[in-house]
Each structure stands twice: as structure tokens, then as C-alpha cells.
Write an enzyme that holds these catalytic residues in place. Sequence first.
Site, PDB file in Angstrom:
ATOM      1  N   ASP A 283       0.728  -1.269  -0.014  1.00 27.72           N
ATOM      2  CA  ASP A 283      -0.063  -0.017  -0.067  1.00 27.72           C
ATOM      3  C   ASP A 283       0.762   1.324   0.001  1.00 27.72           C
ATOM      4  OD1 ASP A 283       0.805  -0.181   2.670  1.00 27.72           O
ATOM      5  OD2 ASP A 283      -1.038  -0.051   3.714  1.00 27.72           O
ATOM      6  N   SER A 284       2.155   1.121  -0.090  1.00 29.10           N
ATOM      7  CA  SER A 284       3.143   2.129  -0.416  1.00 29.10           C
ATOM      8  C   SER A 284       2.851   2.745  -1.510  1.00 29.10           C
ATOM      9  CB  SER A 284       4.515   1.652  -0.375  1.00 29.10           C
ATOM     10  OG  SER A 284       4.738   0.493  -1.149  1.00 29.10           O
TER      11      SER A 284
ATOM     12  N   ASP B 293      -1.133  -6.125  -0.101  1.00 28.22           N
ATOM     13  CA  ASP B 293      -1.369  -5.516   1.260  1.00 28.22           C
ATOM     14  C   ASP B 293      -2.671  -5.316   1.545  1.00 28.22           C
ATOM     15  OD1 ASP B 293       0.633  -4.874   2.922  1.00 28.22           O
ATOM     16  OD2 ASP B 293       1.354  -3.071   1.837  1.00 28.22           O
TER      17      ASP B 293
ATOM     18  N   LYS C  27      -1.145  -9.242   3.318  1.00 26.47           N
ATOM     19  CA  LYS C  27      -0.359  -8.854   4.349  1.00 26.47           C
ATOM     20  C   LYS C  27      -1.164  -7.903   5.490  1.00 26.47           C
ATOM     21  CE  LYS C  27       3.395  -5.783   4.003  1.00 26.47           C
ATOM     22  NZ  LYS C  27       2.924  -4.730   4.680  1.00 26.47           N
TER      23      LYS C  27
ATOM     24  N   GLU D 183       9.694  -3.680  10.025  1.00 30.13           N
ATOM     25  CA  GLU D 183      10.067  -2.565   9.445  1.00 30.13           C
ATOM     26  C   GLU D 183      10.630  -1.392  10.490  1.00 30.13           C
ATOM     27  OE1 GLU D 183       6.941  -0.549   6.810  1.00 30.13           O
ATOM     28  OE2 GLU D 183       7.968   1.146   6.729  1.00 30.13           O
TER      29      GLU D 183
ATOM     30  N   GLU E 298      -1.073  -5.144   8.799  1.00 30.10           N
ATOM     31  CA  GLU E 298      -0.342  -4.591   9.938  1.00 30.10           C
ATOM     32  C   GLU E 298      -0.714  -4.771  11.422  1.00 30.10           C
ATOM     33  OE1 GLU E 298       0.597  -0.473   8.942  1.00 30.10           O
ATOM     34  OE2 GLU E 298       1.221  -0.989   6.891  1.00 30.10           O
TER      35      GLU E 298
HETATM   36  O1  KIV Z   1       3.692  -1.181   1.903  1.00 36.26           O
HETATM   37  C1  KIV Z   1       4.799  -1.628   1.582  1.00 36.26           C
HETATM   38  O2  KIV Z   1       5.447  -1.300   0.441  1.00 36.26           O
HETATM   39  C2  KIV Z   1       5.226  -2.321   2.485  1.00 36.26           C
HETATM   40  C3  KIV Z   1       6.930  -2.513   2.609  1.00 36.26           C
HETATM   41  C4  KIV Z   1       7.464  -1.390   2.907  1.00 36.26           C
HETATM   42  C5  KIV Z   1       7.193  -3.671   3.278  1.00 36.26           C
HETATM   43  O3  KIV Z   1       4.589  -2.516   3.431  1.00 36.26           O
END
Ligand code: KIV
Length: 265
Positions: free
Chosen positions: A48-49, A87, A116, A182, A118
Site C-alpha cells: 500500500d506504499s 497489502d 499482508k 519495518e 499490519e
Molecule cells: O507497503 C509496502 O510497500 C510495505 C513494505 C514497505 C514492506 O509494506
Amino acid sequence: MALGRSMKKKILDLIQKKNKSKIISLTAYSKNIATILDNFCDLILVGDSLGSVLYNYKSTRQVNLNMMIEHSKSVRMGIKKSLMVVDMPHNTYRNSKEALKNAKKIILQTKCDAVKLEGGKKIYQIVKTLTKNDIPVVGHLGVLPQSDKNFKFKGKKNSERNKILKDAKLLENAGVFSIVLECVETSLAKLVTEKINIPTIGIGASNICDGQILVIDDLLGLNPINVRFVKKYANIRKEITKAVSNYSKDVRKKKFPQTKHSYKL
Ligand code: KIV
């Protein structure tokens, strides 16, 4: 949801890398880049980056499910062998029911291998619900961009260290097959990596982790900002600048397009 045999094998192969060989992972947000990364990565994350990298959002909290699904569909087309993880964005896993509905939607529509999430203790039951329903999950501890106010590294205070170690054990117990760490202080990353039986994948968490992940735009030098844990392996901004500058000069001087680029009767 029944896991396909090849999906299960890919996940087992990844787990077995612990203490044997490093896990290579990167983020991708579209097909062309994913095609290149697939030759070198064990795991490709549609992170989600993408909210900050592609959309200039202040935080990943603005990323929604549809954006993740559309980018993931594009990435899927570029991946043949790597494990593809997506994510789950902010506010899509506030309780078990919501998480299960959205995780199933992500997997069905994007054909990814895992999702994934958090967090630690707070999402324990949610992760358990997903894994009980055969949805492979990657955890994420340390700096949590979906909920943290600042992105300072974790592990200075004893309370923080104990919580991260406890959370890692809880996530393992809930059935995640790997955990991203992270911005976690080196000795804490070492402790977590030693105390759990699943691989840790670090970003700003030292080379002690079982694997590494970076945001692809950072590695390529597309992102102009400098962060301590990023190594720029290329200066793609410079390359693009050169190419676009040459193109603009050629067009002005009528050097492009040439006859070979044009159609004639
Ligand atoms: O969103 C993302 O790209 C991430 C990585 C930084 C691990 O969670």
C-alpha cells in the site's frame, strides 16, 4: 477457500529458506516492473506504499481496496514464479468478518498467493480467522505506516521491545507464514528472528533478518528522497531525464520521427 497445491508449495519453500538462504523481495505496482522482478525475487509485494509512491498521498491510510485490486491485477500479469502478496489497506480488516470478506475478494480478483496485515495483538483474532479459512497471511511489525504517527525506528524502549517480540510470537501462533519487520533496531530484529520459526523479512531492520524487502522506486532511484535504510541501486531519474530531454530535442529539430518511423502508401 481451498489453497492450490502450487500456492502451498511456494509458501512452504519460502518458510524453508529460514536459516538456509536469504529471501529476496521487492514491491511492485504494475506488470512491466513485476516481469523483471519475477526473475530475481522469492516474494513480490503489492504494497500500500503505492499511496505515497504513485499517488503522492500523505499516508497509506488513503489507499482503498479497489486501488490495491487494480494494481495487483496488473502485477499478477507479470509474475510467473514468485510468491505474490497483497497489502490489505487501512480500514479493510477492522474485524474478522470484514477481514475475511475483503481478503477473499483480494485473492479471488487478483489471484495473489497471500495478504499482508499490519499489527500484532490487536489483529490476533483477525489473523486467526483468515488462516483458519485457508488464507495465507504475512504479518508486519515495527513501524506500522497505517497507524503510526511517526516513522522513527522501533526498539529503543524496553516496553516497545517486549511488545514487538510478544507480537511476533502471537502472529506466529495465529498462523502467519512470515513477518515483515519495518525499521526495527538491529538487536531486536535478531532476537525476533531467533525466537520465531517463520522467516522475518526486514526493511530498515538490518541484515540479520531472513530476507529483505525494499520499495522498488526507492531501489531504482526514482524517488528523490533519501532514507537511511534505502540503498539506491540505480539512478533511473537521471536516465529518464536524459531520454526525455533527447526526445524533446529530436522532435524540435524534426529528427524524430524519421521515415522508418512513419507509414507510407
Ligand atoms: O507497503 C509496502 O510497500 C510495505 C513494505 C514497505 C514492506 O509494506
